[in-house]
Design a protein around this motif. Structure first.
Motif, mmCIF file in Angstrom:
data_model
loop_
_atom_site.group_PDB
_atom_site.id
_atom_site.type_symbol
_atom_site.label_atom_id
_atom_site.label_comp_id
_atom_site.label_asym_id
_atom_site.label_seq_id
_atom_site.Cartn_x
_atom_site.Cartn_y
_atom_site.Cartn_z
ATOM 1 N N MET A 1 13.052 -1.790 -1.239
ATOM 2 C CA MET A 1 11.755 -2.235 -2.126
ATOM 3 C C MET A 1 11.821 -0.751 -3.154
ATOM 4 S SD MET A 1 8.038 -3.310 -1.101
ATOM 5 C CE MET A 1 7.702 -1.847 -0.098
ATOM 6 N N ASP A 2 11.685 -1.214 -4.418
ATOM 7 C CA ASP A 2 11.546 0.066 -5.388
ATOM 8 C C ASP A 2 10.323 0.386 -5.664
ATOM 9 O OD1 ASP A 2 10.147 -1.818 -6.895
ATOM 10 O OD2 ASP A 2 11.368 -2.179 -8.535
ATOM 11 N N LEU A 3 10.363 1.905 -6.328
ATOM 12 C CA LEU A 3 9.066 2.204 -6.297
ATOM 13 C C LEU A 3 7.955 1.632 -6.969
ATOM 14 C CD1 LEU A 3 7.674 5.468 -6.231
ATOM 15 C CD2 LEU A 3 8.289 5.647 -8.779
ATOM 16 N N HIS A 4 8.079 0.905 -7.945
ATOM 17 C CA HIS A 4 7.326 0.139 -8.626
ATOM 18 C C HIS A 4 6.491 -0.797 -7.827
ATOM 19 C CE1 HIS A 4 6.185 -3.274 -11.829
ATOM 20 N NE2 HIS A 4 5.175 -2.181 -11.823
ATOM 21 N N THR A 5 7.289 -1.568 -6.986
ATOM 22 C CA THR A 5 6.704 -2.660 -5.883
ATOM 23 C C THR A 5 6.036 -1.722 -4.786
ATOM 24 O OG1 THR A 5 8.781 -3.851 -6.409
ATOM 25 C CG2 THR A 5 7.475 -4.461 -4.365
ATOM 26 N N THR A 6 6.541 -0.842 -4.421
ATOM 27 C CA THR A 6 5.797 0.076 -3.303
ATOM 28 C C THR A 6 4.495 0.522 -3.814
ATOM 29 O OG1 THR A 6 7.948 0.971 -2.550
ATOM 30 C CG2 THR A 6 5.983 2.254 -1.731
ATOM 31 N N ILE A 7 4.334 0.982 -5.091
ATOM 32 C CA ILE A 7 3.174 1.453 -5.558
ATOM 33 C C ILE A 7 2.240 0.252 -5.665
ATOM 34 C CG2 ILE A 7 1.921 2.130 -7.650
ATOM 35 C CD1 ILE A 7 4.315 4.406 -8.173
ATOM 36 N N GLY A 8 2.638 -0.740 -6.015
ATOM 37 C CA GLY A 8 1.860 -2.007 -6.340
ATOM 38 C C GLY A 8 1.321 -2.574 -4.894
ATOM 39 N N LEU A 9 2.148 -2.470 -4.035
ATOM 40 C CA LEU A 9 1.784 -2.914 -2.611
ATOM 41 C C LEU A 9 0.814 -1.922 -2.024
ATOM 42 C CD1 LEU A 9 4.948 -4.276 -0.735
ATOM 43 C CD2 LEU A 9 2.611 -5.315 -1.109
ATOM 44 N N THR A 10 0.794 -0.613 -2.252
ATOM 45 C CA THR A 10 0.085 0.320 -1.670
ATOM 46 C C THR A 10 -1.366 -0.033 -2.343
ATOM 47 O OG1 THR A 10 1.860 1.770 -1.336
ATOM 48 C CG2 THR A 10 -0.350 2.850 -1.000
ATOM 49 N N ALA A 11 -1.384 0.271 -3.697
ATOM 50 C CA ALA A 11 -2.486 -0.202 -4.406
ATOM 51 C C ALA A 11 -3.244 -1.374 -3.733
ATOM 52 C CB ALA A 11 -2.273 -0.391 -5.928
ATOM 53 N N ALA A 12 -2.621 -2.406 -3.732
ATOM 54 C CA ALA A 12 -3.258 -3.681 -2.937
ATOM 55 C C ALA A 12 -3.987 -3.625 -1.656
ATOM 56 C CB ALA A 12 -1.995 -4.881 -3.023
ATOM 57 N N ILE A 13 -3.172 -2.846 -0.944
ATOM 58 C CA ILE A 13 -3.550 -2.690 0.372
ATOM 59 C C ILE A 13 -4.838 -1.789 0.503
ATOM 60 C CG2 ILE A 13 -3.045 -1.278 2.752
ATOM 61 C CD1 ILE A 13 -0.260 -2.246 2.304
ATOM 62 N N CYS A 14 -4.859 -0.489 -0.562
ATOM 63 C CA CYS A 14 -5.984 0.419 -0.691
ATOM 64 C C CYS A 14 -7.139 -0.586 -1.070
ATOM 65 C CB CYS A 14 -5.628 1.269 -1.497
ATOM 66 S SG CYS A 14 -4.762 2.672 -0.733
ATOM 67 N N THR A 15 -7.196 -1.439 -2.365
ATOM 68 C CA THR A 15 -8.241 -1.908 -2.776
ATOM 69 C C THR A 15 -8.871 -3.018 -2.131
ATOM 70 O OG1 THR A 15 -6.857 -3.213 -4.273
ATOM 71 C CG2 THR A 15 -7.818 -1.390 -5.314
ATOM 72 N N THR A 16 -7.903 -3.544 -1.191
ATOM 73 C CA THR A 16 -8.289 -4.870 -0.482
ATOM 74 C C THR A 16 -8.892 -4.216 0.903
ATOM 75 O OG1 THR A 16 -6.612 -6.056 -1.047
ATOM 76 C CG2 THR A 16 -7.534 -6.633 1.037
ATOM 77 N N PHE A 17 -8.503 -3.253 1.462
ATOM 78 C CA PHE A 17 -9.084 -2.845 2.764
ATOM 79 C C PHE A 17 -10.165 -1.739 2.473
ATOM 80 C CE2 PHE A 17 -5.294 -4.966 4.391
ATOM 81 C CZ PHE A 17 -6.044 -5.434 5.560
ATOM 82 N N SER A 18 -10.353 -1.327 1.142
ATOM 83 C CA SER A 18 -11.313 -0.495 0.805
ATOM 84 C C SER A 18 -12.836 -1.126 1.570
ATOM 85 C CB SER A 18 -11.402 0.074 -0.369
ATOM 86 O OG SER A 18 -11.752 -1.000 -1.464
ATOM 87 N N PHE A 19 -12.737 -2.271 1.465
ATOM 88 C CA PHE A 19 -14.105 -3.071 1.557
ATOM 89 C C PHE A 19 -14.595 -3.028 3.147
ATOM 90 C CE2 PHE A 19 -13.118 -4.314 -2.610
ATOM 91 C CZ PHE A 19 -14.284 -4.141 -3.265
ATOM 92 N N LEU A 20 -13.546 -2.790 3.965
ATOM 93 C CA LEU A 20 -13.601 -2.752 5.321
ATOM 94 C C LEU A 20 -14.690 -1.765 5.983
ATOM 95 C CD1 LEU A 20 -12.854 -3.991 8.289
ATOM 96 C CD2 LEU A 20 -10.972 -2.569 8.227
ATOM 97 N N PRO A 21 -14.613 -0.541 5.635
ATOM 98 C CA PRO A 21 -15.504 0.453 6.046
ATOM 99 C C PRO A 21 -16.914 0.036 5.432
ATOM 100 C CG PRO A 21 -14.064 1.488 4.383
ATOM 101 C CD PRO A 21 -13.453 0.260 4.893
ATOM 102 N N GLN A 22 -16.984 -0.548 4.258
ATOM 103 C CA GLN A 22 -18.297 -1.023 3.838
ATOM 104 C C GLN A 22 -18.674 -1.997 4.715
ATOM 105 O OE1 GLN A 22 -20.182 0.336 0.818
ATOM 106 N NE2 GLN A 22 -21.531 -0.406 2.260
#
Lengths: 84, 84
Positions: A1-22
């Protein structure tokens, strides 16, 4: 997996799961006073549109990420309406 | 503009600008008790990664949408840290 895809996936995981603690916080405390009903109404509607966008474009990552976010958003919105 | 693009753009506008009423509310009331510090910390970090993703892929709509969201997220996070 290249850097671009890795950053995109990490971004998606962060913005998605950020709502869990709320979601957990609002279930535990039932304190919804500071939460904006407008925010969660517009946000939930937007997430539904993202899912429609994913379905129309057969984009599975967009569908999965937004279905997960939708669950958290609906929990928060439900608690805000119930305990406002 | 086709239906797919129209739905995607509307989705992006909704999920981006949904944070505006929350930012306004927290500035007006300074009531941040119900807001999750974890959510806005992880969310802001995720948005920064989305901007990096957009820059790496030269994807202007992703950059613009996430820079706008970043402004709202930073305001909310700042108020949460200041008035926790």
């Amino acid at each position: 997996m290249d850097l671009h895809t890795t950053i995109g996936l990490t971004a998606a995981i962060c913005t998605t799961f950020s709502f869990l603690p709320q979601a957990i916080k609002v279930i535990k405390t039932k304190n919804t006073k500071g939460l904006s009903l407008e925010m969660y109404s517009i946000f939930t509607f937007g997430i539904l549109l993202w899912i429609a966008y994913g379905i129309l474009g057969s984009d599975v990552p967009i569908i999965i990420a937004n279905v997960v976010t939708l669950i958290f958003a609906i929990v928060i919105l439900f608690m805000k309406i119930k305990y406002k």
